[in-house]
Design a protein around this motif. Structure first.
Motif, PDB file in Angstrom:
ATOM      1  N   THR A  37      41.877 -21.403 -84.344  1.00 33.03           N
ATOM      2  CA  THR A  37      41.492 -20.070 -84.801  1.00 33.03           C
ATOM      3  C   THR A  37      41.863 -19.856 -86.261  1.00 33.03           C
ATOM      4  N   ARG A  38      42.701 -20.755 -86.818  1.00 33.98           N
ATOM      5  CA  ARG A  38      43.084 -20.698 -88.225  1.00 33.98           C
ATOM      6  C   ARG A  38      43.002 -22.113 -88.801  1.00 33.98           C
ATOM      7  N   PRO A  39      42.580 -22.238 -90.052  1.00 30.60           N
ATOM      8  CA  PRO A  39      42.489 -23.570 -90.663  1.00 30.60           C
ATOM      9  C   PRO A  39      43.811 -24.319 -90.676  1.00 30.60           C
ATOM     10  N   SER A  40      44.933 -23.573 -90.736  1.00 29.37           N
ATOM     11  CA  SER A  40      46.229 -24.228 -90.800  1.00 29.37           C
ATOM     12  C   SER A  40      46.566 -24.977 -89.515  1.00 29.37           C
ATOM     13  N   GLU A  41      45.916 -24.640 -88.423  1.00 28.75           N
ATOM     14  CA  GLU A  41      46.207 -25.310 -87.158  1.00 28.75           C
ATOM     15  C   GLU A  41      45.731 -26.761 -87.175  1.00 28.75           C
ATOM     16  N   ASP A  42      44.582 -26.999 -87.854  1.00 25.84           N
ATOM     17  CA  ASP A  42      44.068 -28.369 -87.980  1.00 25.84           C
ATOM     18  C   ASP A  42      43.124 -28.403 -89.181  1.00 25.84           C
ATOM     19  N   PRO A  43      43.638 -28.713 -90.376  1.00 26.15           N
ATOM     20  CA  PRO A  43      42.807 -28.692 -91.584  1.00 26.15           C
ATOM     21  C   PRO A  43      41.603 -29.623 -91.506  1.00 26.15           C
ATOM     22  N   VAL A  44      41.738 -30.743 -90.823  1.00 21.72           N
ATOM     23  CA  VAL A  44      40.626 -31.689 -90.726  1.00 21.72           C
ATOM     24  C   VAL A  44      39.465 -31.070 -89.952  1.00 21.72           C
ATOM     25  N   VAL A  45      39.780 -30.482 -88.806  1.00 19.86           N
ATOM     26  CA  VAL A  45      38.738 -29.809 -88.019  1.00 19.86           C
ATOM     27  C   VAL A  45      38.109 -28.677 -88.820  1.00 19.86           C
ATOM     28  N   ALA A  46      38.930 -27.930 -89.556  1.00 22.26           N
ATOM     29  CA  ALA A  46      38.420 -26.812 -90.342  1.00 22.26           C
ATOM     30  C   ALA A  46      37.466 -27.287 -91.440  1.00 22.26           C
ATOM     31  N   MET A  47      37.824 -28.362 -92.151  1.00 23.86           N
ATOM     32  CA  MET A  47      36.971 -28.874 -93.222  1.00 23.86           C
ATOM     33  C   MET A  47      35.663 -29.414 -92.674  1.00 23.86           C
ATOM     34  N   SER A  51      31.608 -28.024 -93.220  1.00 23.15           N
ATOM     35  CA  SER A  51      30.493 -28.888 -93.580  1.00 23.15           C
ATOM     36  C   SER A  51      29.360 -28.786 -92.576  1.00 23.15           C
ATOM     37  N   TYR A  52      29.701 -28.816 -91.290  1.00 21.49           N
ATOM     38  CA  TYR A  52      28.672 -28.735 -90.249  1.00 21.49           C
ATOM     39  C   TYR A  52      27.983 -27.371 -90.262  1.00 21.49           C
ATOM     40  N   ARG A  53      28.766 -26.313 -90.484  1.00 24.82           N
ATOM     41  CA  ARG A  53      28.175 -24.981 -90.521  1.00 24.82           C
ATOM     42  C   ARG A  53      27.217 -24.838 -91.706  1.00 24.82           C
ATOM     43  N   SER A  54      27.578 -25.415 -92.836  1.00 26.86           N
ATOM     44  CA  SER A  54      26.683 -25.385 -94.000  1.00 26.86           C
ATOM     45  C   SER A  54      25.397 -26.123 -93.700  1.00 26.86           C
ATOM     46  N   GLN A  55      25.504 -27.254 -93.009  1.00 27.65           N
ATOM     47  CA  GLN A  55      24.313 -28.015 -92.654  1.00 27.65           C
ATOM     48  C   GLN A  55      23.412 -27.217 -91.719  1.00 27.65           C
ATOM     49  N   VAL A  56      24.005 -26.578 -90.717  1.00 23.93           N
ATOM     50  CA  VAL A  56      23.215 -25.762 -89.785  1.00 23.93           C
ATOM     51  C   VAL A  56      22.575 -24.594 -90.516  1.00 23.93           C
ATOM     52  N   ASN A 265      33.064 -30.838 -82.760  1.00 25.34           N
ATOM     53  CA  ASN A 265      34.192 -30.709 -83.671  1.00 25.34           C
ATOM     54  C   ASN A 265      35.028 -29.467 -83.379  1.00 25.34           C
ATOM     55  N   GLU A 266      34.382 -28.363 -83.013  1.00 21.12           N
ATOM     56  CA  GLU A 266      35.086 -27.087 -82.903  1.00 21.12           C
ATOM     57  C   GLU A 266      35.339 -26.632 -81.477  1.00 21.12           C
ATOM     58  N   ASP A 267      34.394 -26.843 -80.613  1.00 19.53           N
ATOM     59  CA  ASP A 267      34.505 -26.283 -79.264  1.00 19.53           C
ATOM     60  C   ASP A 267      35.573 -27.008 -78.452  1.00 19.53           C
ATOM     61  N   ALA A 268      36.337 -26.221 -77.728  1.00 19.24           N
ATOM     62  CA  ALA A 268      37.402 -26.775 -76.886  1.00 19.24           C
ATOM     63  C   ALA A 268      36.857 -27.092 -75.497  1.00 19.24           C
ATOM     64  N   GLU A 269      37.498 -28.098 -74.867  1.00 18.20           N
ATOM     65  CA  GLU A 269      37.145 -28.440 -73.493  1.00 18.20           C
ATOM     66  C   GLU A 269      37.871 -27.472 -72.551  1.00 18.20           C
ATOM     67  N   LEU A 270      37.103 -26.630 -71.887  1.00 18.64           N
ATOM     68  CA  LEU A 270      37.715 -25.583 -71.063  1.00 18.64           C
ATOM     69  C   LEU A 270      38.541 -26.165 -69.927  1.00 18.64           C
ATOM     70  N   GLU A 271      38.076 -27.274 -69.322  1.00 19.84           N
ATOM     71  CA  GLU A 271      38.843 -27.869 -68.228  1.00 19.84           C
ATOM     72  C   GLU A 271      40.213 -28.327 -68.716  1.00 19.84           C
ATOM     73  N   GLU A 272      40.229 -28.953 -69.881  1.00 21.98           N
ATOM     74  CA  GLU A 272      41.499 -29.434 -70.450  1.00 21.98           C
ATOM     75  C   GLU A 272      42.412 -28.267 -70.805  1.00 21.98           C
ATOM     76  N   ILE A 273      41.822 -27.203 -71.350  1.00 22.13           N
ATOM     77  CA  ILE A 273      42.638 -26.047 -71.724  1.00 22.13           C
ATOM     78  C   ILE A 273      43.271 -25.406 -70.491  1.00 22.13           C
ATOM     79  N   ILE A 274      42.513 -25.263 -69.431  1.00 24.13           N
ATOM     80  CA  ILE A 274      43.041 -24.636 -68.219  1.00 24.13           C
ATOM     81  C   ILE A 274      44.191 -25.463 -67.645  1.00 24.13           C
ATOM     82  N   ILE A 275      44.039 -26.786 -67.643  1.00 27.51           N
ATOM     83  CA  ILE A 275      45.109 -27.654 -67.138  1.00 27.51           C
ATOM     84  C   ILE A 275      46.344 -27.537 -68.028  1.00 27.51           C
TER      85      ILE A 275
END
Length: 304
Positions: A37-47, A51-56, A265-275
């Protein structure tokens, strides 16, 4: 190393706080469906996400541009279709008038129809789409006369003649990265000054009693020549329509690919999160239970 009660308490508080932080992280992932939810949590995912959002975003804008291209080409093709029909009718009238069987009154009737058809061609040449002239080159808003009044690409003068604008600059729209497609039709190739001059000369010849019917046949070839120019322009529009369909299909594939990469890149796996959330809740309860046992009993515990 001496372990004091305060050390045990501080460690327990720090671990419980970290446990709360993990619970908060998993709860945020579960509620937002995103890994961070914040770039500081994972700068690589944020960057990568930027890029992907700009492409879309770029692909979506190109597809909107293609909608504008379709608007130009479809309306241009419709206008040229009507122009072709008018020229075919003019050709029929020229053939009829040159067969030597028409009297002056009949030729005058043909001339009046020719006048109406010429006016219709001028109206088609002044076609507007979204308040823009599509047969006036890049000057889509028209020009102003010396008195400040707007002028059409094709203007009918007071003496009955027509004046055609000579703006031949092409209009381009970017439909993909580095690809700009011409969307307008060259006005001078269709609604040229020669077209209106030739057609008015035909109307004048019909009204001239000194010109025999046989000489009217020379206008047939002239009209057919203008018809061929219109047909060639329609063929060019058709070729551009075919190309834009290919580009549109490619952009659709690029959009699907870009959104899939962005999701991975961004979406979380809900099954993994619940576990993870369930596991963290169990760990948190265990840490609170253990902490309660580690703390030294107080005086109140002995008074029970």
């Amino acid at each position: 190393m001496r372990i004091s009660q305060s050390m045990l308490s501080n460690n327990m508080l720090r671990n419980v706080s970290n446990s709360y932080g993990n619970l908060n992280k998993y709860m945020n992932q579960l509620s937002t469906g995103k890994k961070i939810t914040r770039p500081s949590e994972d700068p690589v995912v944020a960057m990568k996400g930027m890029s992907y959002r700009s492409q879309v975003s770029n692909v979506e804008q190109y597809r909107r541009n293609i909608g504008e291209v379709h608007n130009w080409l479809d309306n241009s093709d419709d206008a040229l279709h009507e122009t072709t029909q008018v020229l075919h009718r003019l050709n029929e009238l020229a053939v009829q008038a040159s067969n030597g069987t028409y009297e002056n009154t009949e030729r005058e009737s043909i001339a009046k129809e020719v006048d109406q058809l010429i006016e219709n061609l001028a109206e088609v040449g002044n076609t507007k789409v979204n308040n823009k002239f599509i047969f006036n080159g890049t000057n889509t808003n028209g020009t102003l006369d010396p008195e400040g009044n707007p002028m059409y690409p094709i203007t009918k003068n007071d003496d009955g003649t027509y004046t055609v604008s000579d703006n031949e600059n092409d209009v381009f729209v970017e439909v993909s990265a580095g690809t700009r497609l011409k969307v307008n039709t060259n006005p001078t190739a269709v609604f040229s000054q020669d077209l209106f001059d030739d057609l008015q000369a035909f109307a004048a010849a019909l009204r001239d009693e000194d010109i025999p019917d046989a000489e009217l046949s020379q206008h047939i070839e002239v009209i057919q020549g203008h018809t061929n120019q219109v047909v060639n322009e329609r063929a060019d529009i058709g070729a551009r329509m075919n190309r834009i369909e290919l580009i549109e299909n490619r952009l659709a594939s690029q959009e699907v690919t870009a959104k899939d990469m962005m999701s991975n890149n961004e979406d979380a796996e809900l099954e993994e999160i619940i576990i993870n959330l369930t596991t963290q809740e169990a760990i948190h309860r265990a840490s609170l239970s253990a902490g309660a046992r580690i703390l030294q009993p107080t005086l109140l515990d002995f008074l029970r």
